[in-house]
Design a protein around this motif. Structure first.
Motif, mmCIF file in Angstrom:
data_model
loop_
_atom_site.group_PDB
_atom_site.id
_atom_site.type_symbol
_atom_site.label_atom_id
_atom_site.label_comp_id
_atom_site.label_asym_id
_atom_site.label_seq_id
_atom_site.Cartn_x
_atom_site.Cartn_y
_atom_site.Cartn_z
ATOM 1 N N ALA A 1 -14.173 65.614 0.964
ATOM 2 C CA ALA A 1 -13.945 67.047 2.165
ATOM 3 C C ALA A 1 -13.845 65.756 3.501
ATOM 4 N N LEU A 2 -14.838 64.684 3.481
ATOM 5 C CA LEU A 2 -15.170 64.712 4.666
ATOM 6 C C LEU A 2 -14.426 62.807 5.343
ATOM 7 N N HIS A 3 -13.502 62.611 4.901
ATOM 8 C CA HIS A 3 -12.689 61.740 4.048
ATOM 9 C C HIS A 3 -11.601 62.319 5.439
ATOM 10 N N PRO A 4 -10.755 61.094 5.833
ATOM 11 C CA PRO A 4 -9.369 61.194 6.913
ATOM 12 C C PRO A 4 -8.093 62.300 5.931
ATOM 13 N N SER A 5 -8.437 62.729 6.657
ATOM 14 C CA SER A 5 -6.571 63.383 5.545
ATOM 15 C C SER A 5 -5.188 62.872 5.260
ATOM 16 N N GLY A 6 -5.307 63.019 4.768
ATOM 17 C CA GLY A 6 -3.973 62.121 3.845
ATOM 18 C C GLY A 6 -4.364 61.347 3.444
ATOM 19 N N THR A 7 -5.883 60.621 2.913
ATOM 20 C CA THR A 7 -5.752 59.426 2.293
ATOM 21 C C THR A 7 -6.481 60.223 0.817
ATOM 22 N N TYR A 8 -6.418 58.763 -0.190
ATOM 23 C CA TYR A 8 -7.071 59.377 -1.114
ATOM 24 C C TYR A 8 -7.853 58.187 -1.337
ATOM 25 N N PRO A 9 -8.562 59.381 -1.518
ATOM 26 C CA PRO A 9 -10.701 58.682 -1.889
ATOM 27 C C PRO A 9 -10.585 57.633 -3.156
#
Length: 274
Positions: free
Chosen positions: A33-41
Motif C-alpha cells: 500500500a505504500l508503493h506509488p499509485s499505479g505501480t505493480y510491486p
C-alpha cells in the motif's frame, strides 16, 4: 522431563510458524500500500519513497466515511437483537425442561450446516417480495436469522453449565421464569455474552456475500461488501486496493485487540462447555 521440554519446544515452534502465517499477509498488504499509485510491486520490498497519502486517497475515493456509518447501522441492527434472541432461546433450551426441546434444539443446530451460498438465491427472492432489496434491512434481517443457530448453541452451552440448584433456590424464593432469567442467569452470562457479541460484530462487519447480492448501492452495504465496488474501480491499482483493504480491516482488528481479554476469559470460564 526430556519429553516435556521437547513438547514445549515443538509448541513454541508451531506458535511462531502460526504467527508468521498470520502476520506476513498483513505486512505484505501494508508494504504494498505504500508503493506509488499505479505501480505493480513485486515481492516484499520497502519503497524508497513511501506514499502514505495512498490511505487518504483510498479513504476519500471509496467514501469510507459513509461506509463506516452504514456498517455501524447494520451492526447496531444485527448484534443487539441476535444477542437478545439467542440468549433467551439458549436459556430456554439450557434451563427449562420443555416437551420436544431436544428435537427442536437439534433442528435448530442443523442450521449451522447451511452455507450462505446455498440460501442466497431464495433469500434474494424473499427480500424482493418484501420490498427490502437495496436497503440495509436486506442485510440485517437475514443475518439475525442466520446467526441464530450459533448464538443459541453458544448461550445454551453456558446455561447448561450453570448448576440447577441455583434455579431451584430462586424458584423456591418465588422467582418466576422471567425473573429467573433477568435477575439470576443473565448477570452470570456476561462473559459468554461479551464473547458472542465480539464474534457477531466481526461476522457482521466482514459480511460480504449478502451485501453485494442484496444491496446495489455501495453506501448501503457493509465496508467489506463495498470492497467489491472499490475493487471494480481501482482493481488495476494494486497499492490503492491494498490501502483500501487495510482501512476496511482496521476497525475489526481494533475491536478484537481491545476485547481480546474478555473473549479469552469467556472461553476459559467454560462458555463453550456442554
Amino acid at each position: 522431563m526430556i519429553t516435556s521440554r521437547r513438547e514445549a519446544l515443538i509448541g513454541r515452534v508451531l506458535l511462531v510458524v502460526l504467527m508468521l502465517v498470520t502476520v506476513v499477509p498483513f505486512v505484505t498488504l501494508f508494504v504494498t500500500a505504500l508503493h506509488p499509485s499505479g505501480t505493480y510491486p513485486s515481492g516484499l520490498s520497502w519503497p524508497d519513497d513511501p506514499q502514505w497519502g495512498n490511505f487518504v486517497t483510498a479513504f476519500t475515493s471509496a467514501r469510507m466515511g459513509a461506509l463506516l456509518w452504514s456498517s455501524t447501522l447494520i451492526v447496531l441492527g444485527v448484534v443487539p437483537l441476535a444477542l437478545i434472541f439467542g440468549t433467551m432461546a439458549g436459556f430456554a433450551f439450557g434451563q427449562i425442561r420443555m416437551k420436544g426441546g431436544r428435537v427442536a434444539f437439534l433442528l435448530l443446530v442443523l442450521g449451522l450446516t447451511l452455507p450462505f451460498e446455498g440460501i442466497i438465491t431464495p433469500l434474494y427472492f424473499q427480500m424482493r417480495d418484501f420490498g427490502l432489496l437495496n436497503t440495509r434491512w436486506a442485510i440485517i434481517l437475514p443475518l439475525i436469522g442466520l446467526f441464530m443457530p450459533f448464538s443459541v448453541l453458544w448461550m445454551r452451552a453456558h446455561f447448561v453449565s450453570v448448576p440447577k440448584d441455583l434455579s431451584e433456590a430462586a424458584s423456591i424464593d418465588g422467582a418466576g421464569i422471567w425473573q429467573l432469567f433477568w435477575r439470576v442467569h443473565a448477570p452470570l452470562a456476561r462473559p459468554a455474552l461479551s464473547s458472542l457479541a465480539i464474534l457477531l460484530f466481526l461476522w457482521t462487519w466482514n459480511q460480504f456475500l449478502l451485501a453485494i447480492v442484496l444491496v446495489d448501492q455501495p453506501d448501503k452495504r457493509t465496508m467489506a461488501g463495498a470492497l467489491g465496488a472499490f475493487q471494480g474501480q481501482w482493481g488495476t491499482d494494486i497499492p490503492l486496493l491494498c490501502a483500501g483493504s487495510l482501512l476496511i480491516m482496521t476497525p475489526t482488528v481494533i475491536i478484537f485487540v481491545i476485547f481480546q481479554r474478555q473473549f479469552v476469559a469467556a472461553l476459559l470460564q467454560g462458555s463453550v462447555k456442554g
